[in-house]
Motif scaffolding. Structure first.
Motif, PDB file in Angstrom:
ATOM      1  N   TYR B  86     -20.784  39.462  44.838  1.00 44.65           N
ATOM      2  CA  TYR B  86     -19.537  39.529  44.084  1.00 44.65           C
ATOM      3  C   TYR B  86     -19.648  40.658  43.062  1.00 44.65           C
ATOM      4  CZ  TYR B  86     -18.240  35.255  46.379  1.00 44.65           C
ATOM      5  OH  TYR B  86     -17.921  34.329  47.355  1.00 44.65           O
ATOM      6  N   LEU B  87     -18.715  41.592  43.144  1.00 45.93           N
ATOM      7  CA  LEU B  87     -18.709  42.770  42.287  1.00 45.93           C
ATOM      8  C   LEU B  87     -17.588  42.678  41.259  1.00 45.93           C
ATOM      9  CD1 LEU B  87     -19.058  45.565  45.011  1.00 45.93           C
ATOM     10  CD2 LEU B  87     -20.863  44.665  43.553  1.00 45.93           C
ATOM     11  N   CYS B  88     -17.896  43.169  40.071  1.00 42.99           N
ATOM     12  CA  CYS B  88     -16.919  43.249  38.992  1.00 42.99           C
ATOM     13  C   CYS B  88     -16.712  44.731  38.668  1.00 42.99           C
ATOM     14  CB  CYS B  88     -17.465  42.493  37.783  1.00 42.99           C
ATOM     15  SG  CYS B  88     -16.495  42.626  36.276  1.00 42.99           S
ATOM     16  N   ALA B  89     -15.494  45.102  38.347  1.00 41.80           N
ATOM     17  CA  ALA B  89     -15.196  46.489  37.985  1.00 41.80           C
ATOM     18  C   ALA B  89     -14.142  46.502  36.883  1.00 41.80           C
ATOM     19  CB  ALA B  89     -14.688  47.268  39.190  1.00 41.80           C
ATOM     20  N   VAL B  90     -14.182  47.553  36.045  1.00 45.44           N
ATOM     21  CA  VAL B  90     -13.172  47.711  35.010  1.00 45.44           C
ATOM     22  C   VAL B  90     -12.538  49.083  35.125  1.00 45.44           C
ATOM     23  CG1 VAL B  90     -14.244  46.115  33.379  1.00 45.44           C
ATOM     24  CG2 VAL B  90     -14.812  48.562  33.289  1.00 45.44           C
ATOM     25  N   GLN B  91     -11.327  49.169  34.640  1.00 44.88           N
ATOM     26  CA  GLN B  91     -10.616  50.431  34.561  1.00 44.88           C
ATOM     27  C   GLN B  91     -10.110  50.547  33.131  1.00 44.88           C
ATOM     28  OE1 GLN B  91      -6.875  50.732  36.671  1.00 44.88           O
ATOM     29  NE2 GLN B  91      -7.299  52.840  37.271  1.00 44.88           N
ATOM     30  N   GLY B  92     -10.480  51.662  32.455  1.00 46.57           N
ATOM     31  CA  GLY B  92     -10.102  51.847  31.070  1.00 46.57           C
ATOM     32  C   GLY B  92      -9.066  52.931  30.911  1.00 46.57           C
ATOM     33  N   SER B  93      -8.244  52.809  29.879  1.00 46.13           N
ATOM     34  CA  SER B  93      -7.165  53.771  29.697  1.00 46.13           C
ATOM     35  C   SER B  93      -7.691  55.149  29.336  1.00 46.13           C
ATOM     36  CB  SER B  93      -6.209  53.284  28.599  1.00 46.13           C
ATOM     37  OG  SER B  93      -6.908  53.105  27.384  1.00 46.13           O
ATOM     38  N   ASN B  94      -8.852  55.210  28.670  1.00 40.02           N
ATOM     39  CA  ASN B  94      -9.400  56.510  28.299  1.00 40.02           C
ATOM     40  C   ASN B  94     -10.049  57.232  29.460  1.00 40.02           C
ATOM     41  OD1 ASN B  94      -8.535  56.058  25.760  1.00 40.02           O
ATOM     42  ND2 ASN B  94     -10.550  55.848  24.823  1.00 40.02           N
ATOM     43  N   THR B  95     -10.292  56.521  30.541  1.00 40.74           N
ATOM     44  CA  THR B  95     -10.899  57.161  31.709  1.00 40.74           C
ATOM     45  C   THR B  95      -9.898  57.299  32.839  1.00 40.74           C
ATOM     46  OG1 THR B  95     -11.751  55.013  32.417  1.00 40.74           O
ATOM     47  CG2 THR B  95     -13.238  56.438  31.175  1.00 40.74           C
ATOM     48  N   GLY B  96      -8.642  57.177  32.507  1.00 39.66           N
ATOM     49  CA  GLY B  96      -7.607  57.383  33.509  1.00 39.66           C
ATOM     50  C   GLY B  96      -7.733  56.442  34.675  1.00 39.66           C
ATOM     51  N   ASN B  97      -7.887  56.996  35.830  1.00 38.94           N
ATOM     52  CA  ASN B  97      -7.943  56.172  37.032  1.00 38.94           C
ATOM     53  C   ASN B  97      -9.359  55.834  37.477  1.00 38.94           C
ATOM     54  OD1 ASN B  97      -5.079  55.957  37.718  1.00 38.94           O
ATOM     55  ND2 ASN B  97      -5.225  58.178  37.830  1.00 38.94           N
ATOM     56  N   GLN B  98     -10.338  56.048  36.626  1.00 37.78           N
ATOM     57  CA  GLN B  98     -11.709  55.785  37.018  1.00 37.78           C
ATOM     58  C   GLN B  98     -12.019  54.299  36.946  1.00 37.78           C
ATOM     59  OE1 GLN B  98     -13.074  58.040  38.375  1.00 37.78           O
ATOM     60  NE2 GLN B  98     -12.805  60.010  37.379  1.00 37.78           N
ATOM     61  N   PHE B  99     -12.802  53.839  37.898  1.00 33.37           N
ATOM     62  CA  PHE B  99     -13.259  52.468  37.940  1.00 33.37           C
ATOM     63  C   PHE B  99     -14.778  52.456  37.725  1.00 33.37           C
ATOM     64  CE2 PHE B  99      -9.534  50.268  39.699  1.00 33.37           C
ATOM     65  CZ  PHE B  99      -8.777  51.349  40.104  1.00 33.37           C
ATOM     66  N   TYR B 100     -15.256  51.522  36.927  1.00 30.90           N
ATOM     67  CA  TYR B 100     -16.688  51.360  36.697  1.00 30.90           C
ATOM     68  C   TYR B 100     -17.111  50.010  37.239  1.00 30.90           C
ATOM     69  CZ  TYR B 100     -16.463  55.515  33.839  1.00 30.90           C
ATOM     70  OH  TYR B 100     -16.281  56.803  33.419  1.00 30.90           O
ATOM     71  N   PHE B 101     -18.133  50.044  38.104  1.00 32.42           N
ATOM     72  CA  PHE B 101     -18.580  48.845  38.792  1.00 32.42           C
ATOM     73  C   PHE B 101     -19.895  48.327  38.226  1.00 32.42           C
ATOM     74  CE2 PHE B 101     -15.824  48.297  42.479  1.00 32.42           C
ATOM     75  CZ  PHE B 101     -15.125  49.483  42.479  1.00 32.42           C
ATOM     76  N   GLY B 102     -20.079  47.005  38.290  1.00 30.10           N
ATOM     77  CA  GLY B 102     -21.370  46.410  38.011  1.00 30.10           C
ATOM     78  C   GLY B 102     -22.224  46.425  39.272  1.00 30.10           C
ATOM     79  N   THR B 103     -23.456  45.944  39.140  1.00 35.70           N
ATOM     80  CA  THR B 103     -24.382  45.941  40.274  1.00 35.70           C
ATOM     81  C   THR B 103     -24.208  44.717  41.165  1.00 35.70           C
ATOM     82  OG1 THR B 103     -26.063  44.961  38.874  1.00 35.70           O
ATOM     83  CG2 THR B 103     -26.113  47.352  39.122  1.00 35.70           C
ATOM     84  N   GLY B 104     -23.386  43.770  40.728  1.00 36.44           N
ATOM     85  CA  GLY B 104     -23.081  42.632  41.575  1.00 36.44           C
ATOM     86  C   GLY B 104     -23.999  41.446  41.391  1.00 36.44           C
ATOM     87  N   THR B 105     -23.514  40.293  41.831  1.00 27.53           N
ATOM     88  CA  THR B 105     -24.303  39.061  41.909  1.00 27.53           C
ATOM     89  C   THR B 105     -24.345  38.638  43.367  1.00 27.53           C
ATOM     90  OG1 THR B 105     -23.773  38.270  39.682  1.00 27.53           O
ATOM     91  CG2 THR B 105     -24.427  36.619  41.305  1.00 27.53           C
ATOM     92  N   SER B 106     -25.544  38.501  43.884  1.00 29.19           N
ATOM     93  CA  SER B 106     -25.722  38.058  45.267  1.00 29.19           C
ATOM     94  C   SER B 106     -25.771  36.532  45.296  1.00 29.19           C
ATOM     95  CB  SER B 106     -27.015  38.640  45.843  1.00 29.19           C
ATOM     96  OG  SER B 106     -27.227  38.151  47.151  1.00 29.19           O
ATOM     97  N   LEU B 107     -24.761  35.929  45.876  1.00 32.69           N
ATOM     98  CA  LEU B 107     -24.654  34.470  45.926  1.00 32.69           C
ATOM     99  C   LEU B 107     -25.049  33.958  47.311  1.00 32.69           C
ATOM    100  CD1 LEU B 107     -23.710  31.724  44.747  1.00 32.69           C
ATOM    101  CD2 LEU B 107     -21.440  32.253  45.658  1.00 32.69           C
ATOM    102  N   THR B 108     -25.947  32.976  47.313  1.00 36.87           N
ATOM    103  CA  THR B 108     -26.322  32.295  48.549  1.00 36.87           C
ATOM    104  C   THR B 108     -26.030  30.815  48.375  1.00 36.87           C
ATOM    105  OG1 THR B 108     -28.097  33.885  48.965  1.00 36.87           O
ATOM    106  CG2 THR B 108     -28.161  31.802  50.183  1.00 36.87           C
ATOM    107  N   VAL B 109     -25.249  30.263  49.277  1.00 37.81           N
ATOM    108  CA  VAL B 109     -24.930  28.841  49.244  1.00 37.81           C
ATOM    109  C   VAL B 109     -25.629  28.169  50.421  1.00 37.81           C
ATOM    110  CG1 VAL B 109     -23.119  27.102  49.237  1.00 37.81           C
ATOM    111  CG2 VAL B 109     -22.700  29.335  48.189  1.00 37.81           C
ATOM    112  N   ILE B 110     -26.489  27.227  50.081  1.00 35.65           N
ATOM    113  CA  ILE B 110     -27.340  26.586  51.090  1.00 35.65           C
ATOM    114  C   ILE B 110     -26.682  25.291  51.565  1.00 35.65           C
ATOM    115  CG2 ILE B 110     -29.640  25.648  51.524  1.00 35.65           C
ATOM    116  CD1 ILE B 110     -30.440  27.315  48.953  1.00 35.65           C
ATOM    117  N   PRO B 111     -26.586  25.115  52.886  1.00 34.98           N
ATOM    118  CA  PRO B 111     -25.929  23.888  53.408  1.00 34.98           C
ATOM    119  C   PRO B 111     -26.716  22.640  53.037  1.00 34.98           C
ATOM    120  CG  PRO B 111     -26.267  25.515  55.158  1.00 34.98           C
ATOM    121  CD  PRO B 111     -26.992  26.022  53.946  1.00 34.98           C
TER     122      PRO B 111
END
Lengths: 111, 111
Positions: B86-111
Motif C-alpha cells: 500500500y503506497l501513500c502519496a501527496v501533492q503540494g501546491s508549491n510543487t505544482g503537479n508533482q507527486f511524492y510517494f512513500g516507500t509503502g507498507t507490504s501487507l501479508t494476510v495469513i489465512p
C-alpha cells in the motif's frame, strides 16, 4: 482493465543498446509521467509532460529522453543502456483534478 | 521539501485481525493525499484521495483518514486477497503537479 498501456512488459538487453519504452493512454489526460521503482524504494520521477510538445526532467537524473508529439503517447528512450538502469519503469497519466492512473510497468534488465 | 514516510515497512496479519497503516507527510499546501494498492508485477491501483484534515473515505474493508500531519489506512477484518503493498502519496501546491510517494507498507494476510 487499465486504460494506460506499457510495452514491453519485460525487456532484457545488453549494455550500450538503445531502447524505447512505450506508453499510451486512451483517457485523453493532458499530464503524463515516467517513474522508476526499485524494491523497497519510493517511486522516483524521471520525466513528465503537461501536454503536447511539453516535457520536463524530474528529480532522478537519468540518461534518458522523452517526447510528447501526441496527447496519448509518451515514449521513454535510453540512448545507451547500463546495468544501473535495471529497474521497473512505470508510466502514469492524469489531469489537474484526478489522481494518477498507472500502467503495469516495464521490467528492464540490462546485462 | 515535501516528504512522505510510511510505517510499518511490512505487516503480517491473521485473517480477520484488524490493523492500521500510517502515512506521515510534510507538504507545503496540501492539494491531495492519495492511497494506492500495488500487487506484485503490476502498477499502483488508485484507492482514495483525501483533501483536508478530518476527511474520511471507505471502500469495502478499507477506510482512510486524514489529519494535518498524517493519514491512516484502516483495514477491518482483512482477507488474504488484501495482501499487497500500500503506497501513500501527496501533492503540494508549491510543487505544482508533482507527486511524492512513500516507500509503502507490504501487507501479508495469513489465512
Amino acid at each position: 482493465e487499465a486504460d494506460i498501456y506499457q510495452t514491453p512488459r519485460y525487456l532484457v538487453i545488453g549494455t550500450g543498446k538503445k531502447i524505447t519504452l512505450e506508453c499510451s493512454q486512451t483517457m485523453g489526460h493532458d499530464k503524463m509521467y515516467w517513474y522508476q521503482q526499485d524494491p523497497g524504494m519510493e517511486l522516483h520521477l524521471i520525466h513528465y509532460s503537461y501536454g503536447v510538445n511539453s516535457t520536463e526532467k524530474g528529480d532522478l537524473s537519468s540518461e534518458s529522453t522523452v517526447s510528447r508529439i501526441r496527447t496519448e503517447h509518451f515514449p521513454l528512450t535510453l540512448e545507451s543502456a547500463r546495468p544501473s538502469h535495471t529497474s521497473q519503469y512505470l508510466c502514469a497519466s492524469g489531469t489537474s483534478h484526478l489522481p494518477l492512473h498507472f500502467g503495469n510497468g516495464t521490467r528492464l534488465t540490462v546485462t | 521539501e515535501d516528504q512522505v514516510t510510511q510505517s510499518p515497512e511490512a505487516l503480517r496479519l491473521q485473517e480477520g485481525e484488524s490493523s492500521s497503516l500510517n502515512c506521515s507527510y510534510t507538504v507545503s499546501g496540501l492539494r491531495g493525499l492519495f492511497w494506492y494498492r500495488q500487487d506484485p508485477g503490476k502498477g499502483p491501483e488508485f484507492l482514495f484521495t483525501l483533501y483536508s484534515a478530518g476527511e474520511e473515505k471507505e471502500k469495502e474493508r478499507l477506510k482512510a483518514t486524514l489529519t494535518k500531519k498524517e493519514s491512516f489506512l484502516h483495514i477491518t477484518a482483512p482477507k488474504p486477497e488484501d495482501s499487497a503493498t500500500y503506497l501513500c502519496a501527496v501533492q503540494g501546491s508549491n510543487t505544482g503537479n508533482q507527486f511524492y510517494f512513500g516507500t509503502g507498507t507490504s501487507l501479508t494476510v495469513i489465512p
